[in-house]
Design a protein around this motif. Structure first.
Motif, PDB file in Angstrom:
ATOM      1  N   VAL A   1       0.942  -1.237   0.087  1.00 36.99           N
ATOM      2  CA  VAL A   1      -0.062  -0.064   0.050  1.00 36.99           C
ATOM      3  C   VAL A   1       0.871   1.301   0.076  1.00 36.99           C
ATOM      4  N   ASP A   2       0.598   1.992  -1.048  1.00 37.60           N
ATOM      5  CA  ASP A   2       1.530   3.220  -0.986  1.00 37.60           C
ATOM      6  C   ASP A   2       0.681   4.328  -0.010  1.00 37.60           C
ATOM      7  N   GLY A   3      -0.494   4.221   0.249  1.00 38.11           N
ATOM      8  CA  GLY A   3      -0.986   5.497   0.907  1.00 38.11           C
ATOM      9  C   GLY A   3      -1.289   5.088   2.462  1.00 38.11           C
ATOM     10  N   PRO A   4      -2.057   5.717   3.176  1.00 40.46           N
ATOM     11  CA  PRO A   4      -2.264   5.161   4.442  1.00 40.46           C
ATOM     12  C   PRO A   4      -3.098   3.950   4.456  1.00 40.46           C
ATOM     13  N   ILE A   5      -3.042   3.348   5.780  1.00 42.49           N
ATOM     14  CA  ILE A   5      -3.632   1.979   5.909  1.00 42.49           C
ATOM     15  C   ILE A   5      -4.611   2.267   7.152  1.00 42.49           C
ATOM     16  N   GLY A   6      -6.003   2.177   6.852  1.00 42.97           N
ATOM     17  CA  GLY A   6      -6.890   2.476   7.855  1.00 42.97           C
ATOM     18  C   GLY A   6      -6.801   1.356   9.048  1.00 42.97           C
ATOM     19  N   GLY A   7      -6.467   0.366   8.879  1.00 39.82           N
ATOM     20  CA  GLY A   7      -6.114  -0.768  10.206  1.00 39.82           C
ATOM     21  C   GLY A   7      -5.808  -2.033   9.407  1.00 39.82           C
ATOM     22  N   PHE A   8      -5.355  -2.857  10.095  1.00 41.52           N
ATOM     23  CA  PHE A   8      -5.002  -4.115   9.854  1.00 41.52           C
ATOM     24  C   PHE A   8      -5.969  -5.261  10.471  1.00 41.52           C
ATOM     25  N   GLY A   9      -6.138  -6.428   9.782  1.00 42.81           N
ATOM     26  CA  GLY A   9      -7.183  -7.315  10.213  1.00 42.81           C
ATOM     27  C   GLY A   9      -6.182  -7.974  11.418  1.00 42.81           C
ATOM     28  N   ARG A  10      -7.127  -8.513  12.536  1.00 36.64           N
ATOM     29  CA  ARG A  10      -6.525  -8.800  13.707  1.00 36.64           C
ATOM     30  C   ARG A  10      -6.330 -10.521  13.505  1.00 36.64           C
ATOM     31  N   ALA A  11      -6.839 -11.038  12.872  1.00 36.87           N
ATOM     32  CA  ALA A  11      -6.994 -12.553  12.544  1.00 36.87           C
ATOM     33  C   ALA A  11      -6.422 -12.901  11.328  1.00 36.87           C
ATOM     34  N   ARG A  12      -5.003 -12.919  11.675  1.00 38.79           N
ATOM     35  CA  ARG A  12      -4.255 -13.253  10.306  1.00 38.79           C
ATOM     36  C   ARG A  12      -3.175 -14.634  10.560  1.00 38.79           C
ATOM     37  N   PHE A  13      -2.940 -15.231   9.265  1.00 36.24           N
ATOM     38  CA  PHE A  13      -2.547 -16.697   9.603  1.00 36.24           C
ATOM     39  C   PHE A  13      -1.108 -16.733   8.595  1.00 36.24           C
ATOM     40  N   GLY A  14      -0.648 -15.713   8.012  1.00 33.70           N
ATOM     41  CA  GLY A  14       0.442 -15.505   7.162  1.00 33.70           C
ATOM     42  C   GLY A  14       0.210 -14.296   6.052  1.00 33.70           C
ATOM     43  N   GLY A  15       1.507 -14.271   5.293  1.00 36.15           N
ATOM     44  CA  GLY A  15       1.273 -13.188   4.214  1.00 36.15           C
ATOM     45  C   GLY A  15       2.129 -11.827   4.946  1.00 36.15           C
ATOM     46  N   LYS A  16       2.238 -10.968   4.131  1.00 35.09           N
ATOM     47  CA  LYS A  16       3.224  -9.905   4.459  1.00 35.09           C
ATOM     48  C   LYS A  16       2.235  -8.591   3.988  1.00 35.09           C
ATOM     49  N   ILE A  17       2.465  -7.500   4.725  1.00 38.98           N
ATOM     50  CA  ILE A  17       1.738  -6.230   4.465  1.00 38.98           C
ATOM     51  C   ILE A  17       2.816  -5.192   4.365  1.00 38.98           C
ATOM     52  N   TYR A  18       3.050  -4.534   3.227  1.00 35.93           N
ATOM     53  CA  TYR A  18       4.080  -3.443   3.256  1.00 35.93           C
ATOM     54  C   TYR A  18       3.333  -2.042   2.862  1.00 35.93           C
ATOM     55  N   GLN A  19       3.840  -0.905   3.508  1.00 40.12           N
ATOM     56  CA  GLN A  19       3.457   0.332   3.371  1.00 40.12           C
ATOM     57  C   GLN A  19       4.590   1.180   2.964  1.00 40.12           C
ATOM     58  N   ARG A  20       4.273   1.727   1.747  1.00 36.13           N
ATOM     59  CA  ARG A  20       5.529   2.755   1.100  1.00 36.13           C
ATOM     60  C   ARG A  20       6.722   1.691   1.034  1.00 36.13           C
ATOM     61  N   GLY A  21       6.619   0.625   0.838  1.00 34.18           N
ATOM     62  CA  GLY A  21       7.874  -0.524   0.615  1.00 34.18           C
ATOM     63  C   GLY A  21       8.488  -0.852   2.086  1.00 34.18           C
ATOM     64  N   LYS A  22       7.905  -0.387   2.789  1.00 36.38           N
ATOM     65  CA  LYS A  22       8.405  -1.033   4.278  1.00 36.38           C
ATOM     66  C   LYS A  22       7.217  -1.953   4.875  1.00 36.38           C
ATOM     67  N   LEU A  23       7.965  -3.110   5.254  1.00 37.70           N
ATOM     68  CA  LEU A  23       6.961  -4.226   5.976  1.00 37.70           C
ATOM     69  C   LEU A  23       6.319  -3.851   7.246  1.00 37.70           C
ATOM     70  N   VAL A  24       5.218  -3.728   7.165  1.00 34.24           N
ATOM     71  CA  VAL A  24       4.650  -3.430   8.508  1.00 34.24           C
ATOM     72  C   VAL A  24       3.677  -4.485   9.198  1.00 34.24           C
ATOM     73  N   VAL A  25       3.508  -5.597   8.266  1.00 35.36           N
ATOM     74  CA  VAL A  25       2.864  -6.730   8.937  1.00 35.36           C
ATOM     75  C   VAL A  25       3.418  -8.012   8.328  1.00 35.36           C
ATOM     76  N   PRO A  26       3.904  -8.971   8.998  1.00 29.58           N
ATOM     77  CA  PRO A  26       4.197  -9.009  10.499  1.00 29.58           C
ATOM     78  C   PRO A  26       5.271  -7.929  11.047  1.00 29.58           C
ATOM     79  N   HIS A  27       4.912  -7.480  12.058  1.00 29.88           N
ATOM     80  CA  HIS A  27       5.613  -6.511  12.744  1.00 29.88           C
ATOM     81  C   HIS A  27       6.876  -7.216  12.994  1.00 29.88           C
ATOM     82  N   GLU A  28       8.149  -6.460  13.223  1.00 34.11           N
ATOM     83  CA  GLU A  28       9.369  -7.008  13.835  1.00 34.11           C
ATOM     84  C   GLU A  28       9.221  -7.711  15.076  1.00 34.11           C
ATOM     85  N   SER A  29       8.393  -7.105  15.931  1.00 34.42           N
ATOM     86  CA  SER A  29       8.339  -7.633  17.321  1.00 34.42           C
ATOM     87  C   SER A  29       7.468  -8.922  17.339  1.00 34.42           C
ATOM     88  N   GLU A  30       6.609  -9.029  16.489  1.00 39.19           N
ATOM     89  CA  GLU A  30       5.599 -10.359  16.227  1.00 39.19           C
ATOM     90  C   GLU A  30       6.535 -11.593  15.920  1.00 39.19           C
TER      91      GLU A  30
END
Lengths: 228, 450
Positions: free
Chosen positions: A199-228
């Protein structure tokens, strides 16, 4: 009156036809069949003019849509024209967004072309469920601001949204890639099992129930978060 | 099978007659070609006129065989000795009267208070020759209109109708002694041909031994013919006796000259098999195409000789813009009749475009009144035909070219029109040529816009 042309009764008649008329007629035939399939789907799946987004319901509607378009010859232009028909309030007696998007997705997934572009920015109606179950090997480019469940259940295809996507973008996707140039709404990537969402723009919110996959915002990995 | 053999035999007789006249009596050059065969147009058209009971106008310079060619054809096709034919000829001159052309009262009987008509040989014989028809004043030309048209001759309260007849008329080019042939009379002629000069080399032989037609004379039989023609007996009885004499003359010709000729029954058979020949679709469509060009007027609904169409008309490129008059209903009758006769003579099973193309210039030449400016454009062009025939030939060429460019479309338009008349929901085919407009008019459309 005497028929003064009777001598020519045996001559086979050629109706003079302008090529454009033939093309228009062929288009109309396809459009009629697409519309017919859609109306049948709506009548079968939306008994009380209410359509609930339930997993089993969505799956059943998609299966019904696929069987409705079997043996139908169409191309990207026909899909785009059908979008225009759906946008026209007078074309259909009732228009329910969910099944319409699923029906369009079934058309896209079963089209002969591997690369499909739909220009939806001019339409007043918001389309949901586009890119549903987009298979591997297919690329779908959507221009315009779209509704909910864009790229839901994506299974290997590449979906590019030149605009914004609503809530539940990429919900339940198992593989493939979604690229959104604008923003996405709430619950982006809910029930996601694989693949990537960029996603190049803002992300309104992430789904809480996730079982895999990655979400990037402006090229930066945001899900899963490094802390997860 | 037997019928076909008989037909072939009759055709062979006609070919023999053509060859005999060409080689011995009417020496002239071939000037037209049909399906690879060469013909002299004057002789061919005269023969077809005799075969299909037509009416032919032969034009040409004095002394070039206009009358004699007609006499030979009549003598051989109808089995009349030349002397009898000469006796029946009407010559056109200003003092000509109805009494000399048609009939007169029997003066002896009239003195006794009885009204009996003595018919002229011209009115009685099935072969009629009017020599120099354009020397008849316009007012006297109308005397022969009905007879020329229907073979119907009336005098006092009596009338005769020729069951079988053909008519040949000759006309010189305009000089101080000639008159115009009135439009109703000229339209009654099926064809017009020119009897041309044969060329210096053939002309050298004309009048030599055996080329003056003496061989077609039998004074003894001529006297018998004269006697039957002069007797006061009912017309059918007289014709029956004439037929018997004709057969005797035919036998005499065959014995003396070895020429086979045609009996009344033969001619009837030929006409019957000629009539049974079907027209093919191209013939049908092209004839409609031609009639439409010569009768259509976008501005006034149809051509009329007293109305001149505008210079800026959309249909400037078609013949409707080049002619003054409207082609008559006799024209397609002549074209069909002569094309069928030609197809029969050539032994073809269908009457097709080639037959029509060959016949059309001769059926159109005398019926078409060209606009002065069109004549002025063409009259100085190099040619081998008189201007009227030359212009008709050029017109047929033009129309044929136009037809060939759109033959499929014309036939389709006619086929679509047929379906529409039968109740199918279709749109008439639109096109630029007058035929499409005529079709739409027949389908009840008010066609005004271009």
């Amino acid at each position: 009156m005497k028929n003064p042309f009777l001598d020519f009764q045996s001559v086979p008649c050629r109706k003079k036809e302008i090529p454009l008329e033939r093309i228009v007629r062929a288009r109309k035939e396809i459009m009629d069949r697409l519309s017919e399939g859609y109306l049948r789907l709506v009548e079968e799946e939306v008994k009380d003019l209410v359509w609930l987004v339930e997993h089993s319901h969505v799956v059943r509607t998609y299966s019904a849509a696929v069987s409705a378009i079997q043996d139908l010859q169409y191309d990207q232009d026909d899909i785009e024209e059908f979008c225009a028909e759906l946008d026209n309030a007078n074309a259909f007696p009732y228009m329910i967004s969910g099944p319409a998007g699923i029906y369009l997705s079934a058309l896209i997934n079963n089209a002969a072309e591997e690369h499909i572009l739909l220009r939806l920015s001019e339409y007043e109606r918001t389309f949901h469920f586009l890119g549903y179950r987009l298979p591997e090997g297919k690329t779908l480019v959507l221009q315009g601001n779209l509704g909910d469940f864009i790229g839901a259940g994506l299974c290997g295809g590449r979906l590019m949204v030149e605009g914004t996507a609503g809530n539940w973008c990429g919900a339940g996707m198992t593989g493939g890639e979604i690229l959104v140039t604008g923003y996405t709404g709430q619950k982006t990537g809910e029930w996601m099992r694989g693949g990537e969402i960029h996603v190049d723009g803002p992300i309104g919110g992430f789904g809480r129930a996730r079982f895999g996959g990655k979400i990037y915002q402006r090229g930066k990995l945001v899900v899963p978060h490094e802390s997860e | 099978m037997i019928e076909e053999k008989r037909n072939n035999d009759l055709r062979k007789v006609v070919w023999e007659l053509y060859a005999y006249i060409q080689d011995n009596l009417y020496l002239n050059r071939p000037d037209m070609q049909i399906k690879g065969r060469e013909f002299n147009s004057a002789l061919l058209m005269s023969l077809l006129t005799g075969l299909c009971e037509g009416k032919e106008l032969i034009i040409g310079e004095p002394g070039l065989g206009k009358t004699t060619s007609a006499e030979y054809v009549c003598a051989l096709l109808y089995r009349f000795p030349l002397g009898t034919i000469w006796g029946s000829e009407v010559s056109g001159h200003p003092e000509q009267t109805e009494e000399k052309i048609i009939g007169r009262p029997d003066l002896g009987k009239l003195n006794k208070g009885e009204e009996v008509v003595v018919w002229s040989h011209f009115a009685l014989l099935p072969v009629k020759i009017v020599d120099e028809i354009n020397r008849l004043p316009e007012t006297k030309q109308s005397m022969i209109l009905d007879g020329v048209d229907r073979g119907n001759w009336e005098y006092l309260n009596a009338a005769i109708i020729n069951e079988e007849y053909c008519l040949f008329a000759t006309a010189n080019y305009q000089d101080r002694g000639t008159n115009t042939i009135v439009a109703p009379l000229i339209d009654r002629f099926d064809v017009m041909v020119e009897s041309k000069h044969p060329g210096a080399n053939l002309a050298y032989f004309i009048g030599g031994h055996g080329s003056n037609g003496v061989r077609l004379r039998s004074e003894e039989l001529e006297a018998e013919f004269h006697s039957v023609l002069s007797e006061n007996i009912p017309y059918p009885v007289r014709m029956k006796r004439l037929d018997e004499l004709c057969d005797r003359f035919g036998e005499w010709l065959e014995a003396q000259e070895g020429i086979r000729t045609l009996s009344v029954a033969d001619r009837r058979e030929i006409r019957s098999s000629k009539r049974s020949l079907p027209f093919d679709l191209d013939f049908n469509a092209f004839l409609r195409f031609v009639v439409s060009e010569l009768s259509f007027c976008h501005h006034f609904g149809q051509k009329r000789s007293n109305e001149a169409c505008d210079a800026g008309c959309h249909f400037t490129g078609y013949l409707c813009n080049a002619v003054r008059n409207c082609v008559s209903n006799r024209f397609p009758i002549s074209a069909r009749n002569f094309s069928q006769a030609l197809a029969w003579l050539l032994g073809d099973e269908e009457v097709d475009l080639e037959h029509l193309k060959a016949v059309l210039p001769f059926t159109l030449a005398h019926r078409t009144q060209w606009k002065e400016e069109v004549v002025a454009q063409r009259e100085k062009e190099q040619r081998s035909d008189p201007l009227e025939i030359y212009m008709a030939k050029q017109a047929v060429k033009e129309m044929h070219r136009r037809y060939m460019e759109q033959a499929g479309e014309v036939k389709n338009a006619l086929a679509v029109a047929c379906r529409i008349v039968e109740g199918e929901s279709m749109r008439p085919v639109e096109g630029d040529h007058p035929i499409y407009w005529e079709i739409r008019r027949d389908l009840g459309e008010e066609v005004t816009e271009v």
